[in-house]
Motif scaffolding. Structure first.
Motif, PDB file in Angstrom:
ATOM      1  N   VAL A 224       0.810  -1.221   0.000  1.00  0.00           N
ATOM      2  CA  VAL A 224       0.000   0.000   0.000  1.00  0.00           C
ATOM      3  C   VAL A 224       0.844   1.272   0.000  1.00  0.00           C
ATOM      4  CG1 VAL A 224      -1.767   1.306   1.242  1.00  0.00           C
ATOM      5  CG2 VAL A 224      -1.907  -1.199   1.141  1.00  0.00           C
ATOM      6  N   LEU A 225       1.857   1.329   0.847  1.00  0.00           N
ATOM      7  CA  LEU A 225       2.590   2.581   1.050  1.00  0.00           C
ATOM      8  C   LEU A 225       3.867   2.686   0.235  1.00  0.00           C
ATOM      9  CD1 LEU A 225       2.181   3.023   4.913  1.00  0.00           C
ATOM     10  CD2 LEU A 225       0.762   3.954   3.073  1.00  0.00           C
ATOM     11  N   THR A 226       4.134   1.727  -0.632  1.00  0.00           N
ATOM     12  CA  THR A 226       5.339   1.797  -1.455  1.00  0.00           C
ATOM     13  C   THR A 226       5.308   3.038  -2.331  1.00  0.00           C
ATOM     14  OG1 THR A 226       4.276   0.387  -3.116  1.00  0.00           O
ATOM     15  CG2 THR A 226       5.673  -0.696  -1.486  1.00  0.00           C
ATOM     16  N   GLY A 227       6.377   3.804  -2.302  1.00  0.00           N
ATOM     17  CA  GLY A 227       6.461   5.018  -3.120  1.00  0.00           C
ATOM     18  C   GLY A 227       5.768   6.219  -2.528  1.00  0.00           C
ATOM     19  N   GLU A 228       5.156   6.079  -1.349  1.00  0.00           N
ATOM     20  CA  GLU A 228       4.442   7.198  -0.738  1.00  0.00           C
ATOM     21  C   GLU A 228       5.396   8.078   0.073  1.00  0.00           C
ATOM     22  OE1 GLU A 228       1.185   8.227  -0.759  1.00  0.00           O
ATOM     23  OE2 GLU A 228       0.748   6.744  -2.318  1.00  0.00           O
ATOM     24  N   THR A 229       5.169   9.372   0.013  1.00  0.00           N
ATOM     25  CA  THR A 229       5.928  10.328   0.806  1.00  0.00           C
ATOM     26  C   THR A 229       4.996  10.985   1.813  1.00  0.00           C
ATOM     27  OG1 THR A 229       7.382  10.788  -1.075  1.00  0.00           O
ATOM     28  CG2 THR A 229       7.364  12.394   0.733  1.00  0.00           C
ATOM     29  N   LYS A 230       5.254  10.763   3.090  1.00  0.00           N
ATOM     30  CA  LYS A 230       4.464  11.346   4.164  1.00  0.00           C
ATOM     31  C   LYS A 230       2.958  11.077   3.969  1.00  0.00           C
ATOM     32  CE  LYS A 230       4.578  15.408   7.136  1.00  0.00           C
ATOM     33  NZ  LYS A 230       4.972  16.816   7.263  1.00  0.00           N
ATOM     34  N   LYS A 242      -1.285  -0.445  16.853  1.00  0.00           N
ATOM     35  CA  LYS A 242       0.111  -0.818  17.055  1.00  0.00           C
ATOM     36  C   LYS A 242       0.862  -0.888  15.727  1.00  0.00           C
ATOM     37  CE  LYS A 242      -0.749  -3.353  21.348  1.00  0.00           C
ATOM     38  NZ  LYS A 242      -0.752  -4.688  22.015  1.00  0.00           N
ATOM     39  N   ALA A 243       0.219  -1.468  14.717  1.00  0.00           N
ATOM     40  CA  ALA A 243       0.859  -1.530  13.401  1.00  0.00           C
ATOM     41  C   ALA A 243       1.016  -0.139  12.813  1.00  0.00           C
ATOM     42  CB  ALA A 243       0.049  -2.416  12.459  1.00  0.00           C
ATOM     43  N   LEU A 244       0.005   0.702  12.985  1.00  0.00           N
ATOM     44  CA  LEU A 244       0.057   2.048  12.415  1.00  0.00           C
ATOM     45  C   LEU A 244       1.126   2.896  13.088  1.00  0.00           C
ATOM     46  CD1 LEU A 244      -3.760   2.676  11.947  1.00  0.00           C
ATOM     47  CD2 LEU A 244      -2.066   2.345  10.141  1.00  0.00           C
ATOM     48  N   ASN A 245       1.343   2.684  14.381  1.00  0.00           N
ATOM     49  CA  ASN A 245       2.427   3.408  15.065  1.00  0.00           C
ATOM     50  C   ASN A 245       3.770   3.101  14.407  1.00  0.00           C
ATOM     51  OD1 ASN A 245       0.694   4.564  16.856  1.00  0.00           O
ATOM     52  ND2 ASN A 245       1.390   3.430  18.655  1.00  0.00           N
ATOM     53  N   THR A 246       3.993   1.831  14.118  1.00  0.00           N
ATOM     54  CA  THR A 246       5.242   1.435  13.469  1.00  0.00           C
ATOM     55  C   THR A 246       5.324   2.015  12.064  1.00  0.00           C
ATOM     56  OG1 THR A 246       5.256  -0.628  14.732  1.00  0.00           O
ATOM     57  CG2 THR A 246       6.659  -0.533  12.789  1.00  0.00           C
ATOM     58  N   LEU A 247       4.219   1.978  11.342  1.00  0.00           N
ATOM     59  CA  LEU A 247       4.193   2.509   9.973  1.00  0.00           C
ATOM     60  C   LEU A 247       4.438   4.019   9.961  1.00  0.00           C
ATOM     61  CD1 LEU A 247       1.182   0.444   8.620  1.00  0.00           C
ATOM     62  CD2 LEU A 247       3.553   0.235   7.851  1.00  0.00           C
ATOM     63  N   GLU A 248       3.970   4.715  10.995  1.00  0.00           N
ATOM     64  CA  GLU A 248       4.264   6.149  11.091  1.00  0.00           C
ATOM     65  C   GLU A 248       5.775   6.378  11.123  1.00  0.00           C
ATOM     66  OE1 GLU A 248       1.152   8.966  13.240  1.00  0.00           O
ATOM     67  OE2 GLU A 248       1.756   7.322  14.553  1.00  0.00           O
ATOM     68  N   ARG A 254       1.381   9.999   8.815  1.00  0.00           N
ATOM     69  CA  ARG A 254       0.566  10.652   9.834  1.00  0.00           C
ATOM     70  C   ARG A 254      -0.755   9.907   9.900  1.00  0.00           C
ATOM     71  NH1 ARG A 254       4.850  12.231  10.540  1.00  0.00           N
ATOM     72  NH2 ARG A 254       5.646  14.361  10.778  1.00  0.00           N
ATOM     73  N   VAL A 255      -1.169   9.520  11.111  1.00  0.00           N
ATOM     74  CA  VAL A 255      -2.410   8.767  11.301  1.00  0.00           C
ATOM     75  C   VAL A 255      -3.416   9.627  12.047  1.00  0.00           C
ATOM     76  CG1 VAL A 255      -3.469   6.695  12.263  1.00  0.00           C
ATOM     77  CG2 VAL A 255      -1.144   6.586  11.327  1.00  0.00           C
ATOM     78  N   ILE A 256      -4.628   9.677  11.526  1.00  0.00           N
ATOM     79  CA  ILE A 256      -5.751  10.345  12.184  1.00  0.00           C
ATOM     80  C   ILE A 256      -6.717   9.249  12.622  1.00  0.00           C
ATOM     81  CG2 ILE A 256      -7.654  11.978  11.917  1.00  0.00           C
ATOM     82  CD1 ILE A 256      -6.042  13.183   9.536  1.00  0.00           C
ATOM     83  N   TYR A 257      -6.966   9.155  13.916  1.00  0.00           N
ATOM     84  CA  TYR A 257      -7.864   8.128  14.441  1.00  0.00           C
ATOM     85  C   TYR A 257      -9.271   8.706  14.589  1.00  0.00           C
ATOM     86  CZ  TYR A 257      -3.662   5.466  15.474  1.00  0.00           C
ATOM     87  OH  TYR A 257      -2.480   4.781  15.361  1.00  0.00           O
ATOM     88  N   ASN A 284      -4.497   4.931  24.977  1.00  0.00           N
ATOM     89  CA  ASN A 284      -3.297   5.471  24.331  1.00  0.00           C
ATOM     90  C   ASN A 284      -3.577   6.786  23.592  1.00  0.00           C
ATOM     91  OD1 ASN A 284      -1.013   3.348  24.604  1.00  0.00           O
ATOM     92  ND2 ASN A 284      -2.813   2.126  24.059  1.00  0.00           N
ATOM     93  N   LEU A 285      -4.667   7.466  23.954  1.00  0.00           N
ATOM     94  CA  LEU A 285      -5.042   8.691  23.246  1.00  0.00           C
ATOM     95  C   LEU A 285      -3.944   9.752  23.296  1.00  0.00           C
ATOM     96  CD1 LEU A 285      -8.811   9.126  24.191  1.00  0.00           C
ATOM     97  CD2 LEU A 285      -7.874   8.614  21.929  1.00  0.00           C
ATOM     98  N   ARG A 286      -3.233   9.832  24.382  1.00  0.00           N
ATOM     99  CA  ARG A 286      -2.221  10.878  24.508  1.00  0.00           C
ATOM    100  C   ARG A 286      -1.066  10.696  23.524  1.00  0.00           C
ATOM    101  NH1 ARG A 286      -2.722  14.660  28.005  1.00  0.00           N
ATOM    102  NH2 ARG A 286      -4.238  14.466  29.699  1.00  0.00           N
ATOM    103  N   ASP A 287      -0.908   9.490  23.026  1.00  0.00           N
ATOM    104  CA  ASP A 287       0.164   9.230  22.066  1.00  0.00           C
ATOM    105  C   ASP A 287      -0.273   9.463  20.623  1.00  0.00           C
ATOM    106  OD1 ASP A 287       1.855   8.457  24.153  1.00  0.00           O
ATOM    107  OD2 ASP A 287       1.132   6.387  24.074  1.00  0.00           O
ATOM    108  N   CYS A 288      -1.555   9.782  20.433  1.00  0.00           N
ATOM    109  CA  CYS A 288      -2.086   9.969  19.072  1.00  0.00           C
ATOM    110  C   CYS A 288      -1.995  11.438  18.679  1.00  0.00           C
ATOM    111  CB  CYS A 288      -3.543   9.511  18.999  1.00  0.00           C
ATOM    112  SG  CYS A 288      -3.804   7.776  19.431  1.00  0.00           S
ATOM    113  N   ARG A 289      -1.507  11.695  17.474  1.00  0.00           N
ATOM    114  CA  ARG A 289      -1.368  13.079  17.016  1.00  0.00           C
ATOM    115  C   ARG A 289      -2.722  13.750  16.828  1.00  0.00           C
ATOM    116  NH1 ARG A 289       3.003  10.766  13.919  1.00  0.00           N
ATOM    117  NH2 ARG A 289       4.989  11.779  14.393  1.00  0.00           N
TER     118      ARG A 289
END
Length: 509
Positions: A224-230, A242-248, A254-257, A284-289
């Motif tokens: 999915v994210l191959t070639g993507e910039t930010k 947990k997976a999205l944190n690593t992908l960030e 940038r992840v919006i929950y 874990n809300l405090r860790d979410c942007r």
């Protein structure tokens, strides 16, 4: 809708919670409507589905026929990517997987959706059907169930469950259209707890994953994210955090929950425990942007419980403007939504016995689908309401339903926003709603454009309906006021608020 072309990104990824049905409601409908609004503003949405579905291809074709995808909205399916498959052609011929020469099939009495298959007189297959096609086949060998094969809508086997000594699956294999296994799941036979996953990529060694979250991460990183910039990813319900944190970290993403529902467990009030399916995100809300909720009340409850966080934003759904006129029946009441005990259909039926006693020509019509339908029908019959209460089934045109009715009912135990309530009001259908968390009290001004009644109070629910159905002049006035919700929940506001959140994410705030 007034298109805005100044959004800070040109596309977003949407990590979906669950599937995407061909006739969408609830979460799926809200995601598609947001994608449509984004597309009008020049931002495409790439919806990511990681929930396995036998009917994925069929649902995609249904969504295309309904013009719900395309024009800036695309869908990507994890299992197709891992298998190297594409959505099959809509007109593909169905090929039955049932044996032919030497085989005989017959349905046991009273079970038309089951076939018993005998090969040369020996019992070898138990077949379960959906409509006129095979859903799965249980293979019997020497008196023991060995394999259950699941079939997609075209008749191709797509999943195999291999039974252990306990006749419960120990190994589950996922097959591509080429017949090769691309993903294997290991289970503890006794508890059915998943022990691990193995991926079989075409060009790499096998990949071991401890859980489906790791499979999701592999798919995102490798496909999915191959070639993507930010990249910007919107995660519905906060799934795969947990997976999205690593992908960030790995992709400068940038992840919006988003929270689409009440986060409280029963009784769904402030102070209740957090729902298990939302516990990981909430703690874990405090860790979410950035986190988007649908109502101000939910944000306030989160702040009171967990402390103030500037990362939590309120963006209600928008209510599409009514596109036509309708002929309203002044004695017709409707209830639209999934047939489930949490939605309160049984409460509405019980309350309507009292309504009919006071207003004999009142009618209640349910629109939806779900497992509660049988119980609804039994209750209607037992309360002698057959002439007053009916079940119309699923409707893809909620606007038409609400335009034709005087009043609507919301009797849920809880909601995240209640999109059907907004749709009812914008169509001028006066709502009677339990005063629940979340949504009704932010849309309804009690007695002015609808009625708020005590949650669970069926007598008050009935009395509000009687009051409305007995006074057409007042209902006409309330109907006009209800329509004003469209001024508050308009598309322009929705895009402006999402633009602000996307700007924060794109800017790395």
């Amino acid at each position: 809708m007034e298109a805005q072309k100044n959004m800070p990104v040109d596309h977003v990824f949407v990590a979906m919670f669950g599937g995407l049905p061909g006739k969408p409601t609830g979460l799926a409908m809200s995601v598609l409507r947001r994608a449509e609004a984004f597309a009008q503003a020049g931002v495409s949405s790439r919806i990511l589905i990681d929930a396995f579905s036998l009917d994925f291809d069929r649902q995609i074709h249904e969504l295309k026929r309904r013009e719900r995808i395309g024009h800036g909205i695309s869908v990507r399916y994890m299992y197709h990517d891992l298998a190297g498959d594409q959505v099959c052609d809509e007109g593909i011929d169905y090929v039955s997987p049932l044996g032919r020469e030497g085989w005989a099939y017959a349905s046991p009495e009273g079970k038309p959706n089951v076939l018993i298959g005998k090969f040369q007189g020996q019992y070898r297959h138990r077949v379960t059907l959906r409509e006129d096609r095979v859903l799965f086949i249980d293979h019997l060998n020497a008196g023991t169930w060995e394999i259950r094969e699941w079939y997609d809508w075209s008749g191709a086997v797509c999943r195999i469950e291999r039974m252990g000594a306990s006749e419960k699956p120990g190994i589950v294999q996922y097959l591509g259209r080429d017949g090769n296994c691309y993903l294997e799941e290991s289970r503890d036979e006794a508890t059915q707890r998943v022990l691990g996953w193995e991926l079989y990529p075409r060009t790499e060694r096998r990949v071991l994953c401890s859980d489906l979250v790791e499979v999701f991460r592999y798919w995102m990183q490798s496909f999915v994210l191959t070639g993507e910039t930010k990249p910007i990813i919107i995660s519905e319900y906060g799934v795969r955090r947990k997976a999205l944190n690593t992908l960030e970290d790995e992709n400068n993403a940038r992840v919006i929950y988003t929270l689409h529902n009440n986060h409280f467990a029963p009784p769904h009030r402030y102070g209740s425990a957090v729902r298990p399916d939302m516990a990981d995100l909430v703690k874990n809300l405090r860790d979410c942007r950035d986190v988007v909720v649908l109502t101000t009340e939910q944000r306030e409850d989160i702040w009171k419980q967990f402390g103030w966080m500037p990362s939590i934003h309120v963006i209600p759904h928008f209510a599409p403007a009514v596109s036509r006129l309708g002929e309203r029946d002044p004695k017709r009441v409707v209830m639209v939504g999934r047939f489930h005990k949490i939605k309160g259909q049984l409460a509405a039926i019980r309350a309507f016995r009292r309504v009919v006693d006071a207003v004999p020509d009142a009618k209640l019509v349910f629109y939806g689908r779900g497992g509660e339908e049988g119980e609804m029908r039994r209750l209607i019959a037992s309360m002698s309401l057959d002439g007053s209460v009916s079940i119309a089934g699923f409707s893809a045109d909620a606007e038409e339903v609400f335009l034709g009715a005087a009043m609507s009912i919301v009797a849920s135990d809880y909601e995240g926003f209640c999109l059907s309530l907004a749709e009812s009001m914008v169509a001028g259908c006066v709502p009677v709603s339990y005063d629940i968390k979340y949504g009704p009290r932010e849309m309804i001004t009690n007695g002015l454009d609808g009625f708020l009644v005590e949650a669970g109070n069926e007598a008050e629910l009935a009395d509000a309906l009687i009051l409305g159905l007995s006074n057409k002049t007042r209902m006409d006035s309330m109907s006009e006021k209800a329509k004003r919700i469209g001024e508050k929940l308009n598309t322009g506001r929705f895009i402006r608020e999402w633009t602000a959140v996307l700007e924060r994410s794109a800017g790395g705030a």
